[in-house]
Scaffold this active site. Structure first.
Site, PDB file in Angstrom:
ATOM      1  N   ASP A   1     -22.147 -18.310  -0.545  1.00  0.00           N
ATOM      2  CA  ASP A   1     -22.999 -17.889  -1.661  1.00  0.00           C
ATOM      3  C   ASP A   1     -24.410 -17.531  -1.180  1.00  0.00           C
ATOM      4  OD1 ASP A   1     -20.867 -19.562  -2.441  1.00  0.00           O
ATOM      5  OD2 ASP A   1     -21.827 -20.086  -4.329  1.00  0.00           O
TER       6      ASP A   1
ATOM      7  N   HIS B   1     -26.611 -16.081  -3.827  1.00  0.00           N
ATOM      8  CA  HIS B   1     -27.287 -16.358  -5.100  1.00  0.00           C
ATOM      9  C   HIS B   1     -28.689 -15.764  -5.227  1.00  0.00           C
ATOM     10  CE1 HIS B   1     -24.563 -18.575  -7.567  1.00  0.00           C
ATOM     11  NE2 HIS B   1     -24.256 -19.424  -6.597  1.00  0.00           N
TER      12      HIS B   1
ATOM     13  N   ASP C   1     -20.512 -14.866  -5.246  1.00  0.00           N
ATOM     14  CA  ASP C   1     -21.785 -15.404  -5.755  1.00  0.00           C
ATOM     15  C   ASP C   1     -22.986 -14.792  -5.036  1.00  0.00           C
ATOM     16  OD1 ASP C   1     -20.274 -16.856  -7.505  1.00  0.00           O
ATOM     17  OD2 ASP C   1     -21.138 -18.806  -7.024  1.00  0.00           O
TER      18      ASP C   1
ATOM     19  N   ASP D   1     -27.327 -14.185  -9.464  1.00  0.00           N
ATOM     20  CA  ASP D   1     -27.626 -15.302 -10.385  1.00  0.00           C
ATOM     21  C   ASP D   1     -28.432 -16.399  -9.693  1.00  0.00           C
ATOM     22  OD1 ASP D   1     -26.628 -14.396 -12.777  1.00  0.00           O
ATOM     23  OD2 ASP D   1     -24.661 -15.325 -12.540  1.00  0.00           O
ATOM     24  N   ARG D   2     -29.192 -17.107 -10.535  1.00  0.00           N
ATOM     25  CA  ARG D   2     -30.063 -18.215 -10.115  1.00  0.00           C
ATOM     26  C   ARG D   2     -31.267 -17.739  -9.309  1.00  0.00           C
ATOM     27  NH1 ARG D   2     -28.824 -23.276 -11.732  1.00  0.00           N
ATOM     28  NH2 ARG D   2     -26.729 -23.600 -12.482  1.00  0.00           N
TER      29      ARG D   2
ATOM     30  N   ASN E   1     -17.277 -16.767  -8.853  1.00  0.00           N
ATOM     31  CA  ASN E   1     -17.272 -17.043 -10.296  1.00  0.00           C
ATOM     32  C   ASN E   1     -18.526 -16.491 -10.981  1.00  0.00           C
ATOM     33  OD1 ASN E   1     -18.535 -19.284  -8.767  1.00  0.00           O
ATOM     34  ND2 ASN E   1     -18.962 -20.121 -10.795  1.00  0.00           N
ATOM     35  N   HIS E   2     -19.582 -16.201 -10.193  1.00  0.00           N
ATOM     36  CA  HIS E   2     -20.801 -15.644 -10.801  1.00  0.00           C
ATOM     37  C   HIS E   2     -20.773 -14.125 -10.901  1.00  0.00           C
ATOM     38  CE1 HIS E   2     -23.674 -18.865 -11.792  1.00  0.00           C
ATOM     39  NE2 HIS E   2     -22.867 -19.563 -11.013  1.00  0.00           N
TER      40      HIS E   2
ATOM     41  N   HIS F   1     -13.432 -17.574  -2.618  1.00  0.00           N
ATOM     42  CA  HIS F   1     -14.683 -18.157  -3.092  1.00  0.00           C
ATOM     43  C   HIS F   1     -14.521 -19.620  -3.521  1.00  0.00           C
ATOM     44  CE1 HIS F   1     -18.655 -18.541  -4.736  1.00  0.00           C
ATOM     45  NE2 HIS F   1     -18.129 -19.032  -5.841  1.00  0.00           N
TER      46      HIS F   1
ATOM     47  N   ARG G   1     -16.259 -29.367 -12.626  1.00  0.00           N
ATOM     48  CA  ARG G   1     -17.026 -28.285 -13.261  1.00  0.00           C
ATOM     49  C   ARG G   1     -16.565 -27.996 -14.687  1.00  0.00           C
ATOM     50  NH1 ARG G   1     -19.377 -25.040  -9.011  1.00  0.00           N
ATOM     51  NH2 ARG G   1     -18.561 -25.696  -6.999  1.00  0.00           N
TER      52      ARG G   1
ATOM     53  N   HIS H   1     -18.837 -21.674  -2.805  1.00  0.00           N
ATOM     54  CA  HIS H   1     -18.840 -22.229  -4.157  1.00  0.00           C
ATOM     55  C   HIS H   1     -19.592 -23.538  -4.355  1.00  0.00           C
ATOM     56  CE1 HIS H   1     -17.310 -22.293  -8.223  1.00  0.00           C
ATOM     57  NE2 HIS H   1     -16.345 -23.173  -8.036  1.00  0.00           N
TER      58      HIS H   1
END
Length: 485
Positions: free
Chosen positions: A229, A231, A258, A261-262, A290-291, A339, A387, A414
């Site tokens: 990731d 991110h 990923d 995001d964030r 997943n993002h 992922h 999660r 992840h």
């Protein structure tokens, strides 16, 4: 009488552990805090505060399923404890479950009628639920949907003479262009929309043609790098290229989902990765995380950032392109790279993954969901996901999957890891995470893995975070979620 004393000493020891856990939490050592709250709970299982506090620590580690379980337990012990509802509401919210979150915040408001914070949360939640209902009402059925990509003619977009940024001459995206673009991004300059459209549309064409599971061949004597990731941490991405070289045919990379995001430089990250893909398709491979989905992008900042830096059309376009990303890769028929993780059933073959129809938003269950969301667990067998989506799987599940498919190793991402990576399941599974000091607060290292053919022995390289301009993570995120950071 001795029983009473024992009970009292258990209660006071539990309080000591809670104090230590609170200290660990303040030091951002969330796993340690969870461990200490768990010890306190073992000594005194009827204290709602311990569960609510542990729920908060789970939330910090994005373990929203576990947070909901703990907060529900706190509510069961003390139905009049506002923090129980508050913690559960926050976890529901982080999962995009606005209706459930609203119910919990209404309960907080009922129990604390004079708390302005509770009133504010209810108001924001009502707004989110209303917006959701409106979007559902105007949504076009899947079968009638038109691709936004088909309506974009980037060649007709004019580039103003005063634009001084990177330019693509004609159809071909060159290394010089990508370097200039990265340099502009580094100095917080924007790329012209015309070129951004060109990069994203060309990438879409390439990704659409790929199978859901991509086989990668690494010739003997050559190497291949897998990153986890990123991110939206663009400056850390530049550092990876600094440490390990730019992507090229001789120096290929796989970024394992990923990308966005964030972190608040997600647009820069995704355009850079996509531009390298256009420049040389075999220099860079991209996997869905997943993002890379609408529901996550709506909450965790990418959608807001795209609106701010590009336009509304790009929000739709990225959502469409993310649905074209492959779900997994196999290196030299030996290493399975995905992922999230493995499956709720045994016997899944690589051929089953190849046939997944991935051109959609990730479903809430099934193979595609599990590939993007699952996590390993230390115990054998399978368990519920911490999660709240996907599942947890043990070393026996990993071993059987590898045997069934004549593979040697699973590499996945992840999850934040203190050292940037972790080797589990008897050495058969490696987690790699490439966003150091995640969200500017976790203090973790980042890592990437270099594989050399023919042995494909994993060589892990770790690195620390580098400085970035003063734009906070989640700067473009859903207002509501920022209140909980």
């Amino acid at each position: 009488m001795p029983n009473m004393e024992t009970e009292n000493s258990s209660v006071s020891r539990a309080e000591e552990l809670k104090a230590l856990a609170n200290e660990a939490f303040r030091a951002k050592k969330y796993s340690q805090a969870i461990d200490l709250y768990s010890q306190a709970i073992e000594l005194n299982s009827q204290n709602a505060v311990y569960y609510a506090n542990r729920a908060f620590a789970h939330t910090k580690l994005e373990e929203y399923g576990s947070a909901i379980q703990d907060a529900s337990k706190a509510i069961e012990i003390d139905p009049r404890y506002p923090k129980g509802y508050y913690r559960r509401g926050a976890a529901y919210l982080a999962m995009g479950k606005f209706k459930e979150a609203l119910k919990d915040f209404q309960q907080v408001k009922k129990l604390s009628p004079n708390d302005p914070d509770a009133a504010q949360k209810v108001k924001e939640c009502e707004k989110a639920v209303k917006k959701l209902k409106f979007e559902e009402a105007i949504a076009v059925p899947e079968s009638e949907r038109h691709s936004v990509a088909d309506s974009i003619d980037y060649q007709s977009i004019e580039v103003e003479p005063q634009y001084s940024g990177a330019r693509i001459e004609g159809d071909v995206i060159t290394l010089d262009f990508v370097k200039k673009m990265m340099d502009d991004f580094k100095n917080q300059k924007c790329l012209h929309k015309r070129y951004a459209f060109q990069i994203v549309l060309q990438t879409r064409e390439m990704l659409r043609a790929l199978p859901s599971l991509v086989d990668i061949d690494i010739p003997d004597g050559k190497h291949f790098t897998v990153c986890g990731d990123v991110h939206g941490q663009f400056y850390d991405l530049l550092n990876i290229f600094e440490l390990n070289g730019l992507p090229s045919e001789e120096n290929p990379y796989l970024f394992n989902g990923d990308f966005v995001d964030r972190g608040s430089f997600s647009v820069e990250v995704i355009l850079t990765l996509f531009a390298f893909k256009c420049m040389c398709p075999s220099a860079i491979y991209l996997s869905r995380g997943n993002h890379e989905s609408k529901s996550m992008n709506k909450i965790y900042g990418f959608e807001g950032e795209v609106r701010s830096k590009l336009s509304e059309t790009f929000v739709e376009l990225f959502a469409e392109v993310f649905c074209c990303l492959p779900l997994a890769h196999v290196l030299n028929q030996k290493v399975f790279v995905v992922h999230g993780g493995l499956f709720s059933v045994d016997g899944v073959k690589l051929s089953d993954i190849k046939t997944i129809d991935r051109f959609c938003e990730p479903p809430e269950e099934g193979l595609m969901c599990e590939l993007l969301w699952s996590d390993p667990q230390p115990l054998p067998g399978r368990g519920p996901s911490k999660r709240g989506v996907g599942l947890s799987f043990g070393a026996d599940v990993t071993k059987r999957f590898l045997q069934d498919n004549s593979l040697d190793l699973v590499v996945r991402s992840h999850e934040v890891k203190d050292e940037g990576y972790e080797i589990e399941h008897d050495g058969k599974l490696i987690t790699v995470f490439s966003a150091p000091n995640y969200c500017d607060q976790m203090g973790n290292k980042g890592a990437f893995i270099r594989f050399e053919a023919p042995t494909l022995k994993p060589n892990v390289v770790t690195f620390a975070a580098v400085p970035h301009p003063d734009v906070k993570p989640m700067a473009y995120a859903n207002n509501f979620l920022r209140m909980f950071q």
